[in-house]
Design a protein around this motif. Sequence first.
Motif, PDB file in Angstrom:
ATOM      1  N   ARG A 126      55.289   4.067  64.143  1.00 21.63           N
ATOM      2  CA  ARG A 126      55.188   2.767  63.464  1.00 21.63           C
ATOM      3  C   ARG A 126      54.573   2.936  62.058  1.00 21.63           C
ATOM      4  O   ARG A 126      55.014   2.285  61.097  1.00 21.63           O
ATOM      5  N   ALA A 127      53.566   3.821  61.951  1.00 21.48           N
ATOM      6  CA  ALA A 127      52.978   4.075  60.633  1.00 21.48           C
ATOM      7  C   ALA A 127      54.024   4.654  59.681  1.00 21.48           C
ATOM      8  O   ALA A 127      54.098   4.264  58.507  1.00 21.48           O
ATOM      9  N   HIS A 128      54.810   5.568  60.188  1.00 22.55           N
ATOM     10  CA  HIS A 128      55.882   6.154  59.371  1.00 22.55           C
ATOM     11  C   HIS A 128      56.851   5.067  58.890  1.00 22.55           C
ATOM     12  O   HIS A 128      57.290   5.084  57.729  1.00 22.55           O
ATOM     13  N   GLU A 129      57.162   4.126  59.746  1.00 20.34           N
ATOM     14  CA  GLU A 129      58.080   3.046  59.363  1.00 20.34           C
ATOM     15  C   GLU A 129      57.481   2.172  58.264  1.00 20.34           C
ATOM     16  O   GLU A 129      58.206   1.647  57.405  1.00 20.34           O
ATOM     17  N   LEU A 130      56.165   2.021  58.280  1.00 19.11           N
ATOM     18  CA  LEU A 130      55.513   1.126  57.319  1.00 19.11           C
ATOM     19  C   LEU A 130      55.260   1.795  55.967  1.00 19.11           C
ATOM     20  O   LEU A 130      55.232   1.107  54.933  1.00 19.11           O
ATOM     21  N   VAL A 131      55.025   3.101  55.964  1.00 14.91           N
ATOM     22  CA  VAL A 131      54.711   3.793  54.713  1.00 14.91           C
ATOM     23  C   VAL A 131      56.017   4.204  54.032  1.00 14.91           C
ATOM     24  O   VAL A 131      56.717   5.111  54.477  1.00 14.91           O
ATOM     25  N   GLU A 132      56.301   3.549  52.973  1.00 15.44           N
ATOM     26  CA  GLU A 132      57.559   3.757  52.259  1.00 15.44           C
ATOM     27  C   GLU A 132      57.702   5.208  51.803  1.00 15.44           C
ATOM     28  O   GLU A 132      56.784   5.780  51.191  1.00 15.44           O
ATOM     29  N   GLY A 133      58.843   5.807  52.111  1.00 16.39           N
ATOM     30  CA  GLY A 133      59.120   7.169  51.666  1.00 16.39           C
ATOM     31  C   GLY A 133      58.405   8.257  52.444  1.00 16.39           C
ATOM     32  O   GLY A 133      58.466   9.428  52.048  1.00 16.39           O
ATOM     33  N   SER A 134      57.735   7.901  53.535  1.00 13.05           N
ATOM     34  CA  SER A 134      56.995   8.908  54.296  1.00 13.05           C
ATOM     35  C   SER A 134      57.927   9.741  55.167  1.00 13.05           C
ATOM     36  O   SER A 134      59.082   9.376  55.407  1.00 13.05           O
ATOM     37  N   HIS A 135      57.383  10.859  55.641  1.00 14.98           N
ATOM     38  CA  HIS A 135      58.120  11.754  56.529  1.00 14.98           C
ATOM     39  C   HIS A 135      57.406  11.802  57.879  1.00 14.98           C
ATOM     40  O   HIS A 135      56.211  11.562  57.966  1.00 14.98           O
ATOM     41  N   LEU A 136      58.159  12.159  58.902  1.00 13.87           N
ATOM     42  CA  LEU A 136      57.598  12.201  60.251  1.00 13.87           C
ATOM     43  C   LEU A 136      58.047  13.470  60.952  1.00 13.87           C
ATOM     44  O   LEU A 136      59.245  13.778  60.985  1.00 13.87           O
ATOM     45  N   GLU A 137      57.066  14.211  61.477  1.00 10.95           N
ATOM     46  CA  GLU A 137      57.366  15.392  62.289  1.00 10.95           C
ATOM     47  C   GLU A 137      56.624  15.236  63.613  1.00 10.95           C
ATOM     48  O   GLU A 137      55.393  15.087  63.626  1.00 10.95           O
ATOM     49  N   ILE A 138      57.345  15.260  64.698  1.00  9.12           N
ATOM     50  CA  ILE A 138      56.738  15.205  66.026  1.00  9.12           C
ATOM     51  C   ILE A 138      57.076  16.501  66.752  1.00  9.12           C
ATOM     52  O   ILE A 138      58.249  16.820  66.951  1.00  9.12           O
ATOM     53  N   VAL A 139      56.059  17.250  67.119  1.00  3.45           N
ATOM     54  CA  VAL A 139      56.269  18.548  67.769  1.00  3.45           C
ATOM     55  C   VAL A 139      56.256  18.353  69.286  1.00  3.45           C
ATOM     56  O   VAL A 139      55.268  17.878  69.850  1.00  3.45           O
ATOM     57  N   PRO A 140      57.343  18.714  69.960  1.00  6.13           N
ATOM     58  CA  PRO A 140      57.408  18.540  71.420  1.00  6.13           C
ATOM     59  C   PRO A 140      56.310  19.313  72.137  1.00  6.13           C
ATOM     60  O   PRO A 140      56.029  20.468  71.818  1.00  6.13           O
ATOM     61  N   GLY A 141      55.684  18.662  73.101  1.00  6.01           N
ATOM     62  CA  GLY A 141      54.703  19.310  73.961  1.00  6.01           C
ATOM     63  C   GLY A 141      53.353  19.600  73.336  1.00  6.01           C
ATOM     64  O   GLY A 141      52.476  20.153  74.007  1.00  6.01           O
ATOM     65  N   ALA A 142      53.164  19.249  72.073  1.00 10.44           N
ATOM     66  CA  ALA A 142      51.930  19.612  71.369  1.00 10.44           C
ATOM     67  C   ALA A 142      50.833  18.571  71.591  1.00 10.44           C
ATOM     68  O   ALA A 142      51.096  17.371  71.614  1.00 10.44           O
ATOM     69  N   PRO A 143      49.559  19.027  71.718  1.00 13.00           N
ATOM     70  CA  PRO A 143      48.436  18.110  71.918  1.00 13.00           C
ATOM     71  C   PRO A 143      47.793  17.711  70.588  1.00 13.00           C
ATOM     72  O   PRO A 143      48.308  18.045  69.512  1.00 13.00           O
ATOM     73  N   HIS A 144      46.631  17.045  70.671  1.00  9.02           N
ATOM     74  CA  HIS A 144      45.944  16.596  69.467  1.00  9.02           C
ATOM     75  C   HIS A 144      45.563  17.775  68.581  1.00  9.02           C
ATOM     76  O   HIS A 144      45.698  17.704  67.364  1.00  9.02           O
ATOM     77  N   SER A 145      45.086  18.861  69.175  1.00  9.80           N
ATOM     78  CA  SER A 145      44.709  20.036  68.378  1.00  9.80           C
ATOM     79  C   SER A 145      45.870  21.036  68.362  1.00  9.80           C
ATOM     80  O   SER A 145      45.723  22.200  68.753  1.00  9.80           O
ATOM     81  N   MET A 146      46.985  20.568  67.881  1.00  8.14           N
ATOM     82  CA  MET A 146      48.203  21.378  67.828  1.00  8.14           C
ATOM     83  C   MET A 146      48.001  22.670  67.051  1.00  8.14           C
ATOM     84  O   MET A 146      48.529  23.718  67.418  1.00  8.14           O
ATOM     85  N   TYR A 147      47.255  22.602  65.950  1.00  4.20           N
ATOM     86  CA  TYR A 147      47.048  23.779  65.107  1.00  4.20           C
ATOM     87  C   TYR A 147      46.437  24.920  65.890  1.00  4.20           C
ATOM     88  O   TYR A 147      46.619  26.089  65.561  1.00  4.20           O
ATOM     89  N   TRP A 148      45.698  24.594  66.953  1.00  7.94           N
ATOM     90  CA  TRP A 148      45.004  25.605  67.749  1.00  7.94           C
ATOM     91  C   TRP A 148      45.842  26.035  68.955  1.00  7.94           C
ATOM     92  O   TRP A 148      45.976  27.226  69.234  1.00  7.94           O
ATOM     93  N   GLU A 149      46.394  25.071  69.646  1.00  7.24           N
ATOM     94  CA  GLU A 149      47.095  25.376  70.913  1.00  7.24           C
ATOM     95  C   GLU A 149      48.519  25.873  70.699  1.00  7.24           C
ATOM     96  O   GLU A 149      48.979  26.766  71.407  1.00  7.24           O
TER      97      GLU A 149
END
Length: 263
Positions: free
Chosen positions: A217-240
């Motif tokens: 929803r945030a992506h839809e509201l912020v004009e020109g924004s990009h969205l990347e959703i990583v499958p299976g990833a948790p909040h600390s994706m950078y670590w796990e």
Amino acid sequence: MPYVDSDGASIYYERHGSGPAIVFVHGSGGHHAAWWQQVAALRDEFTVVTLDLRGFGRTELSAPQTEFDGQAFYGDVVAVLDQEDLTDAMLVGQSIGSVAALRAGLVRPERVGSVVLGHSLGGISHPELTELAAADRAEAVKLPVIDRLLTRPFQQDRKDLTFLFQQMGTFNTATMQDLRNLDTNGPGLDEIRDSGVTVAFLAGEKDAVLSVKTVTRAHELVEGSHLEIVPGAPHSMYWETPEPYNAAVARLRRTLTAPKETA
């Protein structure tokens, strides 16, 4: 090791590699060393900068503090940007670090081309987003802290990295309970649009703190924004799950930031 003064704090930071700049801004339990899997993977192609916000890691305070104003964090990022004379940088925030990253980008658009909001809305002020994020937090607080950040299978299979993850926070002066004003005075949609800074949302499918629904929803509201959703990833994706995280960051760095005139 380099330090830079920022309003009562001596901010520690590190610079690795060469090429287009990526600046990582840690979350509430992290500091510069939390990005060890990103520095090693990205420094051959990019300039990778990590830093310790006030109250974290090796950053030094001019006087002892028991509370830390989140409104001051963005100034720490700006101080590093100015000290290193970075231009066309991409700021990558993690959780609360995204709030500081977004505000730093908005006050230094001549140095920042894009901001990646990792597992965060970056403190954007919008009533619908505030309501959605509050509903997500209400569910998250029902879980033990570690379960909000890492998946159960990872905790069971990688007890070594789970232990190290928990140890990272013990090097910090500030804890999550010591932080104040993290989401106040956030930028509005018009301010983001007018800055010319590109925003990207980087989210994990299994983030227990901020849902995919809210980020979308945030992506839809912020004009020109990009969205990347990583499958299976948790909040600390950078670590796990560093491989897909690093791949997403590199992809965003290659595609989002257009060259600007030197500041």
